[in-house]
Design a protein around this motif. Structure first.
Motif, PDB file in Angstrom:
ATOM      1  N   ASP A  69     -11.830  -5.106   6.959  1.00  0.00           N
ATOM      2  CA  ASP A  69     -11.415  -6.242   8.041  1.00  0.00           C
ATOM      3  C   ASP A  69     -10.023  -6.530   8.053  1.00  0.00           C
ATOM      4  N   ALA A  70      -9.746  -7.550   8.758  1.00  0.00           N
ATOM      5  CA  ALA A  70      -8.467  -7.903   9.127  1.00  0.00           C
ATOM      6  C   ALA A  70      -7.739  -8.580   7.845  1.00  0.00           C
ATOM      7  N   ALA A  71      -8.691  -9.290   6.891  1.00  0.00           N
ATOM      8  CA  ALA A  71      -8.449  -9.854   5.657  1.00  0.00           C
ATOM      9  C   ALA A  71      -8.050  -8.881   4.538  1.00  0.00           C
TER      10      ALA A  71
ATOM     11  N   MET B 245      -7.580  -5.393   5.169  1.00  0.00           N
ATOM     12  CA  MET B 245      -6.785  -4.171   5.434  1.00  0.00           C
ATOM     13  C   MET B 245      -5.469  -4.100   4.809  1.00  0.00           C
ATOM     14  N   PRO B 246      -4.552  -5.257   4.722  1.00  0.00           N
ATOM     15  CA  PRO B 246      -3.278  -5.238   4.330  1.00  0.00           C
ATOM     16  C   PRO B 246      -3.390  -4.487   2.742  1.00  0.00           C
ATOM     17  N   ALA B 247      -4.318  -5.065   1.927  1.00  0.00           N
ATOM     18  CA  ALA B 247      -4.327  -4.566   0.678  1.00  0.00           C
ATOM     19  C   ALA B 247      -4.754  -3.158   0.531  1.00  0.00           C
ATOM     20  N   MET B 248      -5.734  -2.585   1.455  1.00  0.00           N
ATOM     21  CA  MET B 248      -6.069  -1.140   1.463  1.00  0.00           C
ATOM     22  C   MET B 248      -4.741  -0.512   1.833  1.00  0.00           C
ATOM     23  N   LEU B 249      -4.032  -0.624   2.643  1.00  0.00           N
ATOM     24  CA  LEU B 249      -2.685  -0.128   2.926  1.00  0.00           C
ATOM     25  C   LEU B 249      -2.013   0.050   1.995  1.00  0.00           C
ATOM     26  N   ALA B 250      -1.896  -1.221   1.217  1.00  0.00           N
ATOM     27  CA  ALA B 250      -0.688  -1.054   0.072  1.00  0.00           C
ATOM     28  C   ALA B 250      -1.164  -0.224  -1.061  1.00  0.00           C
ATOM     29  N   LEU B 251      -2.297   0.009  -1.058  1.00  0.00           N
ATOM     30  CA  LEU B 251      -2.818   1.118  -2.307  1.00  0.00           C
ATOM     31  C   LEU B 251      -2.646   2.521  -1.751  1.00  0.00           C
ATOM     32  N   THR B 252      -2.319   2.934  -0.743  1.00  0.00           N
ATOM     33  CA  THR B 252      -1.849   4.184  -0.436  1.00  0.00           C
ATOM     34  C   THR B 252      -0.416   4.621  -0.669  1.00  0.00           C
ATOM     35  N   ASP B 253       0.330   3.884  -1.070  1.00  0.00           N
ATOM     36  CA  ASP B 253       1.742   4.055  -1.687  1.00  0.00           C
ATOM     37  C   ASP B 253       2.384   2.888  -2.728  1.00  0.00           C
ATOM     38  N   VAL B 254       2.604   1.813  -1.899  1.00  0.00           N
ATOM     39  CA  VAL B 254       3.471   0.840  -2.493  1.00  0.00           C
ATOM     40  C   VAL B 254       2.777   0.243  -3.908  1.00  0.00           C
ATOM     41  N   MET B 255       1.624  -0.215  -3.832  1.00  0.00           N
ATOM     42  CA  MET B 255       1.053  -0.577  -5.039  1.00  0.00           C
ATOM     43  C   MET B 255       0.869   0.468  -6.091  1.00  0.00           C
TER      44      MET B 255
ATOM     45  N   LEU C  43      -9.548  -2.731  -8.941  1.00  0.00           N
ATOM     46  CA  LEU C  43      -8.875  -4.057  -9.155  1.00  0.00           C
ATOM     47  C   LEU C  43      -8.838  -5.008  -7.940  1.00  0.00           C
ATOM     48  N   THR C  44      -8.773  -4.481  -6.674  1.00  0.00           N
ATOM     49  CA  THR C  44      -8.221  -4.867  -5.608  1.00  0.00           C
ATOM     50  C   THR C  44      -9.820  -5.678  -4.976  1.00  0.00           C
ATOM     51  N   LEU C  45     -10.779  -4.938  -5.307  1.00  0.00           N
ATOM     52  CA  LEU C  45     -12.020  -5.140  -4.858  1.00  0.00           C
ATOM     53  C   LEU C  45     -12.787  -6.465  -5.675  1.00  0.00           C
ATOM     54  N   GLU C  46     -12.273  -6.392  -6.825  1.00  0.00           N
ATOM     55  CA  GLU C  46     -12.596  -7.450  -7.926  1.00  0.00           C
ATOM     56  C   GLU C  46     -11.631  -8.839  -7.593  1.00  0.00           C
ATOM     57  N   GLY C  47     -10.709  -8.757  -7.013  1.00  0.00           N
ATOM     58  CA  GLY C  47     -10.000  -9.865  -6.795  1.00  0.00           C
ATOM     59  C   GLY C  47      -8.821 -10.166  -7.671  1.00  0.00           C
ATOM     60  N   ARG C  48      -8.626  -9.256  -8.578  1.00  0.00           N
ATOM     61  CA  ARG C  48      -7.800  -9.399  -9.432  1.00  0.00           C
ATOM     62  C   ARG C  48      -6.329  -8.989  -9.056  1.00  0.00           C
ATOM     63  N   ILE C  49      -6.176  -8.248  -8.102  1.00  0.00           N
ATOM     64  CA  ILE C  49      -4.969  -8.079  -7.516  1.00  0.00           C
ATOM     65  C   ILE C  49      -4.757  -8.265  -5.833  1.00  0.00           C
TER      66      ILE C  49
ATOM     67  N   GLY D 100      -1.581  -6.763  -0.661  1.00  0.00           N
ATOM     68  CA  GLY D 100      -1.382  -6.797   0.490  1.00  0.00           C
ATOM     69  C   GLY D 100      -0.484  -8.208   1.026  1.00  0.00           C
ATOM     70  N   ARG D 101      -0.270  -9.215   0.049  1.00  0.00           N
ATOM     71  CA  ARG D 101       0.805 -10.103   0.264  1.00  0.00           C
ATOM     72  C   ARG D 101       2.326  -9.472   0.627  1.00  0.00           C
ATOM     73  N   VAL D 102       2.277  -8.395   0.401  1.00  0.00           N
ATOM     74  CA  VAL D 102       3.857  -7.791   0.875  1.00  0.00           C
ATOM     75  C   VAL D 102       3.861  -7.522   2.175  1.00  0.00           C
ATOM     76  N   PHE D 103       2.966  -7.598   2.955  1.00  0.00           N
ATOM     77  CA  PHE D 103       3.249  -7.451   4.421  1.00  0.00           C
ATOM     78  C   PHE D 103       3.489  -8.952   5.020  1.00  0.00           C
ATOM     79  N   ASP D 104       4.672  -8.978   5.791  1.00  0.00           N
ATOM     80  CA  ASP D 104       4.579 -10.112   6.250  1.00  0.00           C
ATOM     81  C   ASP D 104       5.063 -10.131   7.710  1.00  0.00           C
ATOM     82  N   VAL D 105       4.988  -8.965   8.480  1.00  0.00           N
ATOM     83  CA  VAL D 105       4.945  -8.829   9.881  1.00  0.00           C
ATOM     84  C   VAL D 105       3.851  -7.757  10.178  1.00  0.00           C
ATOM     85  N   THR D 106       3.438  -7.986  11.310  1.00  0.00           N
ATOM     86  CA  THR D 106       2.166  -7.178  11.891  1.00  0.00           C
ATOM     87  C   THR D 106       2.618  -6.939  13.291  1.00  0.00           C
TER      88      THR D 106
END
Length: 341
Positions: A135-137, A139-149, A299-305, A308-314
């Motif tokens: 969902d919108a909440a 999605m940013p974290a999922m995107l980050a996992l594909t590269d930057v994280m 780690l993301t699904l468990e809420g430990r990381i 997605g906070r690195v996204f500041d513009v959509t």
């Protein structure tokens, strides 16, 4: 389909291009539900990666829904929601087996991540399924996992970050900030972020940075030496790719330390005499995203990381050129792109 294309330095457009097709039996076509702009895309945008002879698609970070699979794809089917590592792999070759999936002998790179559809080579080895559509909440974290994280994590692992260690992070882009988060999760006791920007400093501290140094060059080295009582850092994460960043990384590394390099190198000259005389190592390179994805997803699904906070513009995908300009001018840390109807 409609896709982001680059036509020359500073010239990003959203145009019509041919749809991707199954070109090999191990391929999959993914309908992109979320994508983003990477700091490494800016090397192309700025003309730093050589001439662009003809327009081509750009973008390598995306998540989506499997639309079609080749006849040899066994683990995925149409309708599966998946994360797409930017570097694709079969996950079985000798390089993959030792954890260097980014150098897979059958590897490929996502070529149209900022588009409506993307072709994924080696789908069985590359893709990672998620439960349902983010969902919108989330999605940013999922995107980050594909590269930057995964890339920030690779920097920390390559540098040998261990519990109780002192870590310096050179670079305050999305990768550097994810490197701070990785160092924190891996147990570093002190994490020193080199950053001159207040918005990035806030995220760095939220991710676990204990200290922030705003100076650059020799002044940054002096400040870090003062913070560490002259000892300097046990591990250094180089997350930029410039010669200045690399020099700083080695200057803040203690004797016997390792620099974890994940910034795409441009004009870098290694200080071999310093490396030799002080036994400072260099490791890293292109992140083997598929190696780290299962752990990082957990780690993301468990809420430990929350990378997605690195996204500041959509922005919607058809305003992608604005996103490139915002990142190039440092008005944005990282831009997420949403599909358009």
């Amino acid at each position: 389909m409609r896709a982001t294309t680059i036509h020359g330095p500073g010239d990003i457009r959203f145009t019509e291009v041919p749809d991707p097709v199954i070109a090999a039996p191990t391929d999959a076509i993914v309908k992109v539900t979320g994508s983003c702009i990477c700091g490494s895309d800016l090397w192309h945008f700025r003309g730093e990666n050589g001439p662009i002879d003809e327009p081509r698609t750009i973008g390598h970070e995306c998540v989506g829904i499997v639309e079609e699979v080749g006849p040899q794809v066994r683990r995925f089917k149409a309708g599966d929601h998946v994360l797409v590592p930017f570097c694709q792999c079969d996950n079985t070759c000798p390089n993959c087996q030792v954890g260097v999936q980014s150098a897979c002998v059958n590897g490929a790179m996502t070529a149209s991540g900022q588009a409506e559809y993307a072709r994924v080579a080696q789908a069985d080895g590359s893709l990672v399924r998620t439960e349902g559509v983010p969902d919108a909440a989330t999605m940013p974290a999922m995107l980050a996992l594909t590269d930057v994280m995964a890339t920030g994590w690779h920097a920390a692992v390559s540098a040998g970050v261990r519990p109780g260690s002192t870590v310096a992070v050179v670079g305050d882009g999305a990768v550097g900030l994810c490197g701070v988060l990785a160092a924190s999760v891996l147990g570093a006791e002190r994490i020193i972020a080199l950053s001159r920007h207040a918005d990035r400093q806030r995220i760095a501290r939220a991710y676990g940075a204990t200290d922030v140094i705003a100076e650059r060059g020799e002044d940054a080295v002096a400040a870090l030496k003062e913070l560490t009582g002259g000892v300097k850092a046990d591990a250094v994460l180089e997350c930029v790719g410039t010669d200045q960043a690399m020099r700083t990384a080695f200057d803040v590394a203690r004797a016997g330390a390792t620099v974890g390099m994940v910034g795409a190198p441009h004009g870098v000259e290694l200080p071999l005499r310093t490396m030799f005389s002080k036994n400072i190592g260099l490791a890293g390179g292109v992140a083997p995203v598929r190696r780290y994805l299962p752990e990082l997803l957990d780690l993301t699904l468990e809420g430990r990381i929350d990378p997605g906070r690195v996204f500041d513009v959509t922005l919607p995908l058809d305003r992608v050129a604005e996103g490139y300009a915002a990142m190039d001018e440092r008005r944005a840390i990282k831009v997420a792109l949403t599909p358009i109807s």
